[in-house]
Design a protein around this motif. Structure first.
Motif, mmCIF file in Angstrom:
data_model
loop_
_atom_site.group_PDB
_atom_site.id
_atom_site.type_symbol
_atom_site.label_atom_id
_atom_site.label_comp_id
_atom_site.label_asym_id
_atom_site.label_seq_id
_atom_site.Cartn_x
_atom_site.Cartn_y
_atom_site.Cartn_z
ATOM 1 N N GLU A 186 0.833 -1.212 0.000
ATOM 2 C CA GLU A 186 0.000 0.000 0.000
ATOM 3 C C GLU A 186 0.860 1.251 0.000
ATOM 4 O O GLU A 186 0.561 2.219 -0.702
ATOM 5 C CB GLU A 186 -0.936 0.003 1.206
ATOM 6 C CG GLU A 186 -2.078 -0.984 1.096
ATOM 7 C CD GLU A 186 -2.981 -0.970 2.323
ATOM 8 O OE1 GLU A 186 -2.518 -0.612 3.439
ATOM 9 O OE2 GLU A 186 -4.162 -1.327 2.165
ATOM 10 N N ASN A 187 1.946 1.245 0.790
ATOM 11 C CA ASN A 187 2.867 2.393 0.829
ATOM 12 C C ASN A 187 3.488 2.649 -0.539
ATOM 13 O O ASN A 187 3.853 3.780 -0.862
ATOM 14 C CB ASN A 187 3.973 2.170 1.859
ATOM 15 C CG ASN A 187 3.458 2.226 3.278
ATOM 16 O OD1 ASN A 187 2.362 2.710 3.548
ATOM 17 N ND2 ASN A 187 4.236 1.667 4.204
ATOM 18 N N ARG A 188 3.603 1.615 -1.338
ATOM 19 C CA ARG A 188 4.171 1.726 -2.681
ATOM 20 C C ARG A 188 3.092 1.946 -3.741
ATOM 21 O O ARG A 188 3.369 1.866 -4.928
ATOM 22 C CB ARG A 188 4.950 0.456 -3.027
ATOM 23 C CG ARG A 188 6.143 0.213 -2.138
ATOM 24 C CD ARG A 188 6.819 -1.086 -2.489
ATOM 25 N NE ARG A 188 7.946 -1.326 -1.597
ATOM 26 C CZ ARG A 188 8.920 -2.169 -1.853
ATOM 27 N NH1 ARG A 188 8.919 -2.867 -2.978
ATOM 28 N NH2 ARG A 188 9.901 -2.338 -0.998
ATOM 29 N N ASP A 189 1.879 2.190 -3.295
ATOM 30 C CA ASP A 189 0.734 2.392 -4.196
ATOM 31 C C ASP A 189 0.492 1.194 -5.111
ATOM 32 O O ASP A 189 0.065 1.339 -6.248
ATOM 33 C CB ASP A 189 0.895 3.675 -5.033
ATOM 34 C CG ASP A 189 0.842 4.922 -4.174
ATOM 35 O OD1 ASP A 189 0.044 4.941 -3.210
ATOM 36 O OD2 ASP A 189 1.600 5.863 -4.450
ATOM 37 N N GLN A 190 0.768 0.012 -4.599
ATOM 38 C CA GLN A 190 0.497 -1.232 -5.320
ATOM 39 C C GLN A 190 -0.866 -1.751 -4.859
ATOM 40 O O GLN A 190 -1.085 -1.909 -3.673
ATOM 41 C CB GLN A 190 1.560 -2.288 -5.005
ATOM 42 C CG GLN A 190 2.950 -1.916 -5.442
ATOM 43 C CD GLN A 190 3.142 -2.129 -6.929
ATOM 44 O OE1 GLN A 190 2.620 -3.072 -7.504
ATOM 45 N NE2 GLN A 190 3.900 -1.241 -7.546
ATOM 46 N N GLN A 191 -1.757 -1.982 -5.775
ATOM 47 C CA GLN A 191 -3.098 -2.456 -5.445
ATOM 48 C C GLN A 191 -3.092 -3.978 -5.402
ATOM 49 O O GLN A 191 -3.298 -4.639 -6.419
ATOM 50 C CB GLN A 191 -4.088 -1.946 -6.480
ATOM 51 C CG GLN A 191 -4.070 -0.449 -6.616
ATOM 52 C CD GLN A 191 -5.419 0.159 -6.313
ATOM 53 O OE1 GLN A 191 -6.419 -0.523 -6.269
ATOM 54 N NE2 GLN A 191 -5.435 1.450 -6.111
ATOM 55 N N VAL A 192 -2.839 -4.515 -4.211
ATOM 56 C CA VAL A 192 -2.811 -5.957 -4.005
ATOM 57 C C VAL A 192 -3.640 -6.249 -2.768
ATOM 58 O O VAL A 192 -3.381 -5.696 -1.693
ATOM 59 C CB VAL A 192 -1.370 -6.481 -3.817
ATOM 60 C CG1 VAL A 192 -1.362 -7.991 -3.602
ATOM 61 C CG2 VAL A 192 -0.490 -6.095 -5.000
ATOM 62 N N GLY A 193 -4.622 -7.115 -2.906
ATOM 63 C CA GLY A 193 -5.473 -7.458 -1.775
ATOM 64 C C GLY A 193 -4.743 -8.316 -0.764
ATOM 65 O O GLY A 193 -3.816 -9.067 -1.101
#
Length: 139
Positions: free
Chosen positions: A40-47
């Motif tokens: 999330e901190n890296r703006d990666q959208q992974v559930g």
């Protein structure tokens, strides 16, 4: 796909690759939630479910080390050693050291044989306090 990324079957998606990349960039054990937070901190959208599933897949192919803590939490780290090993874990700071598995393997085989068991696997982690934590607790 970056070199060194383990194959997870036909479904090696962008999300799984993102999880693997985080694991390759951290040098400590981390929980699935910590890995998810880093994504999330890296703006990666992974559930979070994808993180858990990816970690499970990596554990099955022995691409990650897995620590089952006394608290019930499971921690993961990209496997550093290509050889079978176990871990010495500091209960104070969480520092880990890889330790050879030969002695544990010999012991597990002997115990299994003594009780007429066919050995199919084992988990062995050794817990204690590292020198730094012992020094800190004395102050």
């Amino acid at each position: 796909m970056p070199s060194g990324v383990p194959k997870l079957g036909a479904r090696n998606t962008r999300q799984r690759t993102a999880v693997i990349n985080v694991l390759s960039e951290i040098d400590t054990f981390a929980s699935a939630k910590e890995i998810h937070r880093e994504l999330e901190n890296r703006d990666q959208q992974v559930g979070l479910t994808t993180v858990y599933r990816t970690l499970q897949s990596l554990a099955e192919i022995e691409a990650v080390d897995v620590l089952h803590m006394a608290t019930g939490e499971t921690l993961y780290r990209q496997c550093v050693s290509p050889h079978h090993h176990h871990h010495l874990v500091c209960t104070g700071c969480g520092r880990t050291e890889e330790i050879g598995g030969d002695t544990v393997e010999t012991w597990a085989q002997a115990v299994a044989k003594e009780h007429d068991f066919e050995l199919t696997g084992h988990d062995a982690e050794v817990y204690g306090r590292c020198p730094a934590c012992r020094t800190t607790s004395k102050n």
